[in-house]
Design a protein around this motif. Structure first.
Motif, PDB file in Angstrom:
ATOM      1  N   ASN A 271      33.134 -27.346 -11.926  1.00 41.51           N
ATOM      2  CA  ASN A 271      33.117 -27.545 -10.485  1.00 41.51           C
ATOM      3  C   ASN A 271      33.876 -26.406  -9.808  1.00 41.51           C
ATOM      4  O   ASN A 271      35.088 -26.259 -10.006  1.00 41.51           O
TER       5      ASN A 271
ATOM      6  N   GLY B   2      34.880 -25.947  -6.750  1.00 39.19           N
ATOM      7  CA  GLY B   2      35.974 -26.387  -5.882  1.00 39.19           C
ATOM      8  C   GLY B   2      37.210 -26.735  -6.673  1.00 39.19           C
ATOM      9  O   GLY B   2      38.337 -26.385  -6.296  1.00 39.19           O
TER      10      GLY B   2
ATOM     11  N   ASP C 119      35.007 -27.130   8.143  1.00 41.46           N
ATOM     12  CA  ASP C 119      33.596 -26.831   7.869  1.00 41.46           C
ATOM     13  C   ASP C 119      32.919 -26.230   9.094  1.00 41.46           C
ATOM     14  O   ASP C 119      32.109 -25.310   8.964  1.00 41.46           O
TER      15      ASP C 119
ATOM     16  N   ASP D 200      29.629 -22.873  -2.563  1.00 36.37           N
ATOM     17  CA  ASP D 200      30.694 -23.877  -2.666  1.00 36.37           C
ATOM     18  C   ASP D 200      32.062 -23.246  -2.919  1.00 36.37           C
ATOM     19  O   ASP D 200      33.066 -23.660  -2.328  1.00 36.37           O
TER      20      ASP D 200
ATOM     21  N   ARG E 136      33.360 -21.618   0.211  1.00 32.98           N
ATOM     22  CA  ARG E 136      33.746 -22.672   1.153  1.00 32.98           C
ATOM     23  C   ARG E 136      35.121 -23.245   0.785  1.00 32.98           C
ATOM     24  O   ARG E 136      35.962 -23.462   1.654  1.00 32.98           O
ATOM     25  N   GLU E 137      35.378 -23.461  -0.507  1.00 35.92           N
ATOM     26  CA  GLU E 137      36.663 -24.023  -0.919  1.00 35.92           C
ATOM     27  C   GLU E 137      37.801 -23.043  -0.661  1.00 35.92           C
ATOM     28  O   GLU E 137      38.873 -23.444  -0.211  1.00 35.92           O
TER      29      GLU E 137
ATOM     30  N   ALA F  28      26.624 -21.735  -6.763  1.00 35.95           N
ATOM     31  CA  ALA F  28      27.864 -22.419  -6.387  1.00 35.95           C
ATOM     32  C   ALA F  28      29.075 -21.490  -6.467  1.00 35.95           C
ATOM     33  O   ALA F  28      29.990 -21.574  -5.653  1.00 35.95           O
ATOM     34  N   ASP F  29      29.081 -20.579  -7.453  1.00 37.43           N
ATOM     35  CA  ASP F  29      30.223 -19.684  -7.689  1.00 37.43           C
ATOM     36  C   ASP F  29      29.685 -18.297  -8.059  1.00 37.43           C
ATOM     37  O   ASP F  29      29.781 -17.857  -9.204  1.00 37.43           O
TER      38      ASP F  29
END
Length: 188
Positions: free
Chosen positions: A10, A12, A37, A54, A57-58, A128-129
């Motif tokens: 994950n 985040g 956000d 993601d 964003r984190e 995501a990363d």
């Protein structure tokens, strides 16, 4: 491209673990301020990007408004990474041979002294990363980190070294710099 050992898939959780590790080493948590956000989405819209990975964003949730000692001297965050800065990095890429698949769709993460940037390729925004590229005007563009998580870890302040500097300044009778407030005192 040094890889960082991540305990989870994950992104985040990986970003949070990296931040927690740096704070455990003495970075004061209150030295950074995160973005909402809505602020992150506005920054993305300003850059003409529909999706923020993601992991990015984190990072912005943690320090997208104020990054403290993280990325010192580098433009970063929702207020700094504007459409104009993105235009600069795209113009820089136009003058370079590079392997970015979608430079016009990139997400600009940082700008340093108006000629060096960290970006996510527009073609990778669905990951995501995703990898992070280092773009330097007049020099080139290279995939410098395999993931945003690796980039975040690599750009972390070295709190141990900063404490050593503060202790040396104290021994010399010098006033501590403003950034000293961002470092927790060494535990005896």
């Amino acid at each position: 491209m040094p890889a960082v050992n991540h305990p989870t898939d994950n992104p985040g959780e990986r970003i949070d673990a990296i931040f927690d590790r740096v704070c455990a080493n003495g970075l004061r948590r209150g030295s950074v301020a995160g973005a909402s956000d809505d602020q992150i989405d506005q920054m993305a819209a300003d850059q003409g990007v529909e999706r923020v990975p993601d992991a990015v964003r984190e990072v912005l949730h943690i320090m997208g408004v104020r990054s403290g000692l993280w990325l010192t001297g580098t433009a970063f965050g929702v207020g700094a990474m504007t459409a104009e800065r993105k235009r600069h990095v795209v113009a820089t890429l136009d003058g370079l041979d590079h392997e970015l698949a979608d430079p016009r769709g990139l997400l600009a993460l940082t700008a340093h002294q108006g000629h060096a940037y960290h970006v996510v390729d527009g073609a990778d925004l669905d990951q995501a990363d995703p990898p992070v590229w280092d773009v330097v005007e007049g020099e080139g563009a290279r995939k410098a980190w395999n993931s945003v998580s690796d980039w975040f870890a690599a750009t972390a302040p070295n709190v141990t070294d900063l404490r050593d500097v503060l202790e040396m300044m104290e021994e010399m009778g010098k006033q501590p710099p403003k950034w000293a407030e961002f470092v927790e005192p060494r535990q005896s």
